[in-house]
Design an enzyme around this catalytic site. Structure first.
Site, PDB file in Angstrom:
ATOM      1  N   SER A   1      -4.298  -2.060   7.177  1.00  0.00           N
ATOM      2  CA  SER A   1      -3.117  -1.742   6.371  1.00  0.00           C
ATOM      3  C   SER A   1      -3.434  -1.683   4.874  1.00  0.00           C
ATOM      4  O   SER A   1      -4.183  -0.825   4.434  1.00  0.00           O
ATOM      5  CB  SER A   1      -2.018  -2.765   6.675  1.00  0.00           C
ATOM      6  OG  SER A   1      -0.781  -2.384   6.133  1.00  0.00           O
TER       7      SER A   1
ATOM      8  N   ASP B   1     -12.390   7.360  -1.676  1.00  0.00           N
ATOM      9  CA  ASP B   1     -12.066   8.772  -1.902  1.00  0.00           C
ATOM     10  C   ASP B   1     -12.173   9.173  -3.366  1.00  0.00           C
ATOM     11  O   ASP B   1     -12.386  10.347  -3.691  1.00  0.00           O
ATOM     12  CB  ASP B   1     -10.655   9.074  -1.394  1.00  0.00           C
ATOM     13  CG  ASP B   1     -10.597   9.184   0.121  1.00  0.00           C
ATOM     14  OD1 ASP B   1     -11.622   8.912   0.765  1.00  0.00           O
ATOM     15  OD2 ASP B   1      -9.527   9.525   0.662  1.00  0.00           O
TER      16      ASP B   1
ATOM     17  N   LYS C   1      -4.863   0.711  10.767  1.00  0.00           N
ATOM     18  CA  LYS C   1      -3.412   0.506  10.809  1.00  0.00           C
ATOM     19  C   LYS C   1      -2.811   1.257   9.624  1.00  0.00           C
ATOM     20  O   LYS C   1      -2.818   0.782   8.494  1.00  0.00           O
ATOM     21  CB  LYS C   1      -3.094  -0.986  10.744  1.00  0.00           C
ATOM     22  CG  LYS C   1      -1.672  -1.351  11.161  1.00  0.00           C
ATOM     23  CD  LYS C   1      -0.702  -1.322  10.010  1.00  0.00           C
ATOM     24  CE  LYS C   1       0.664  -1.838  10.406  1.00  0.00           C
ATOM     25  NZ  LYS C   1       1.661  -1.720   9.322  1.00  0.00           N
TER      26      LYS C   1
END
Length: 537
Positions: free
Chosen positions: A301, A312, A326
């Protein structure tokens, strides 16, 4: 036979579940102004009548409220793995961890032989002020005996927690003393820190271990960063291993500290939830410090949001093993009786467009629940080549290839080392005997051990005690057969586990982390990662 029986009654059970859901929706809709439960449809009258018919005509009396209470979790389970119902009595327990504090007496305890043993007393907390010590055994609460089968974790917490400034009388038996000692403890706010360790790994690398993302995590992190800067840290490792997540906003705030202006951190999107993007404001104070983020299969999460944003944006090297996967966004919706549901309304996506959520099947999927075991069985925890990506390839800001389809795949893979794990070690660990022995040794040697105030001297002392052999003798008395060849093979693991728990019992969670990190291959790989090209830009 039992499986066929279950299958036969499944249609009736699902019907009841749907009916209960419709009734609940129609009853509670009028009570919500913002988070409205819009689940009434044209068939609601027929379905809601089902419960009325059961209540009116069923052969035995039925508690409709109980029926509904049991039905709601089943309804939500038909949607996805993370939409859940939390009963009124469990709401406080479910939210305390993220709030950052609760009202109680301020002890950490373990239950052994049907008795509460005080494992640690929180510094500056109510119990310490009253005079309770680590090692005390609680035998009375508010004048009534609290020993025997009644002693459970939930019951102990229920009796010891309470409103701020309320009083609780506690009777304890202290090691070496026969008489019960009585204390009156005035309950107070007990902080629940989400950062469990802040220290220097070496002269230049700072380390922060974050257990979850709660209300105070961002503030705690800023304090930790300041401490490390004062100590000379010019590189940073953030450890998110086994961090199951928490509040999205705190993960976003953390990411903002490390990224330049106008960078995408994460976005959410769902059928009824338009795309919502979270961008940096450029005010972060640590935009240039070389950074490594540690993750593993227990990182989920909010942990994955932070790790994904760093990866990224080519801001950090991600080290460890693929994270949990998740990536479903839950909205918390409360009912007037104090219960609530966490309903999935959207999905998380990393800046490159990767969906963090791993695949699942509507209506429940045993494979989803057993995913970690499945990874173990097909070798993913031991070989990077065994990682199965179910999604397409994506690209970072700098053009590096990353993959979606479930979790964050690290830039530097660190295999799990199970070469020293034997059947003896697994039995010793899973039986709880190591924890019991560590507490017994601590209790019997507390006066001597309490003289140590730092991890390293205590660690050195324990290393010379030959506790593995002493443990093997102890465990054999409790039914774990001594197997010398396996003990020799697992000696380092056994010693590490035993000594780490004694360090935890005498010092604190940070010292425990420091002890375990001394020989941790993930930590070694994290420090070595600062030499990789990604962090030389």
């Amino acid at each position: 036979m039992s499986q066929n029986k279950n299958n036969r009654f499944m249609p009736l059970w699902l019907a009841l579940c749907v009916a209960a859901g419709i009734v609940i929706g129609s009853f509670y809709t009028s009570h919500f102004s913002g988070n409205r439960l819009n689940i009434i449809n044209s068939g609601s009258s027929r379905l809601s009548n089902l419960l009325h018919i059961i209540d009116d005509q069923y052969v035995d009396s039925v508690n409709i409220n109980d029926l509904v209470e049991k039905a709601i979790p089943q309804i939500l389970a038909e949607l996805d793995p993370h939409s859940v119902y939390i009963s009124a009595k469990d709401v406080a327990k479910a939210t305390d961890e993220l709030k950052g504090s609760f009202s109680g007496v301020g002890i950490e305890f373990t239950i052994r032989q049907d008795t509460i043993h005080v494992q640690n007393v929180i510094k500056g907390g109510p119990a310490e002020k009253a005079g309770i010590l680590a090692g005390d055994k609680i035998v009375l609460i508010d004048g009534k005996p609290f020993v025997g089968k009644i002693v459970t974790d939930d019951e102990a917490k229920r009796r010891l927690k309470g409103p701020k400034d309320s009083k609780v009388r506690i009777g304890v038996r202290r090691y070496g003393e026969k008489a019960v000692k009585h204390f009156t403890v005035v309950r107070g706010d007990i902080p629940m820190k989400s950062i469990s360790a802040t220290y220097m790994l070496n002269d230049s690398v700072g380390y922060i271990r974050i257990k979850n993302f709660g209300e105070k995590t961002y503030v705690e992190m800023l304090a930790s960063l300041q401490q490390l800067t004062i100590r000379g840290a010019d590189k940073l490792v953030i450890d998110l291993r086994d961090n199951t997540g928490g509040l999205l906003d705190r993960a976003v705030q953390m990411a903002n500290e490390f990224l330049p202006k106008d960078r995408l951190i994460v976005y959410t999107e769902g059928r009824k939830s338009p795309r919502d993007e979270y961008h940096t404001n450029g005010k972060g104070s640590y935009q240039h410090i070389p950074l490594v983020v540690l993750i593993n299969e227990g990182s989920a999460s909010a942990s994955e949001i932070f790790a994904g944003a760093m990866q990224d944006n080519d801001r950090a090297t991600i080290v460890g093993r693929r994270s949990f996967g998740k990536g479903l966004v839950q909205q918390q919706i409360g009912f007037p009786d104090g219960s609530m549901i966490r309903l999935t309304i959207a999905r998380y996506y990393t800046p490159s467009g990767r969906c963090i959520q791993k695949p699942y099947t509507l209506g429940g999927d045993a494979d989803y629940e057993q995913d970690i075991l499945s990874r173990y069985q097909h070798g993913e925890l031991f070989s990077q080549d065994s990682i199965k990506h179910t999604g397409p390839a994506y690209h970072t800001v700098g053009g590096r290839t990353v993959y979606g389809g479930g979790g964050i795949t690290p830039d530097v893979f660190v295999p799990e080392d199970t070469s020293a794990v034997t059947s003896y070690y697994k039995q010793a660990a899973m039986s709880g005997l190591i924890l019991q022995y560590a507490y017994k040794y601590t209790d019997e040697n507390r006066p001597r051990l309490s003289k140590f105030t730092e991890m390293k001297p205590l660690s050195d002392y324990l290393s010379g005690r030959n506790l593995v052999d002493d443990f093997a003798n102890y465990a054999e008395r409790f039914g774990l057969r001594r197997r010398n060849n396996l003990i020799i093979r697992s000696h380092a693991l056994l010693e590490n586990y035993i000594n780490s728990r004694i360090v935890y019992n005498i010092l604190d969670e940070q010292a425990w982390n420091q002890y375990l990190n001394q020989r941790d291959p993930d930590i070694k790989a994290a420090v070595e990662a600062f030499g990789r090209p990604l962090l030389r830009r």
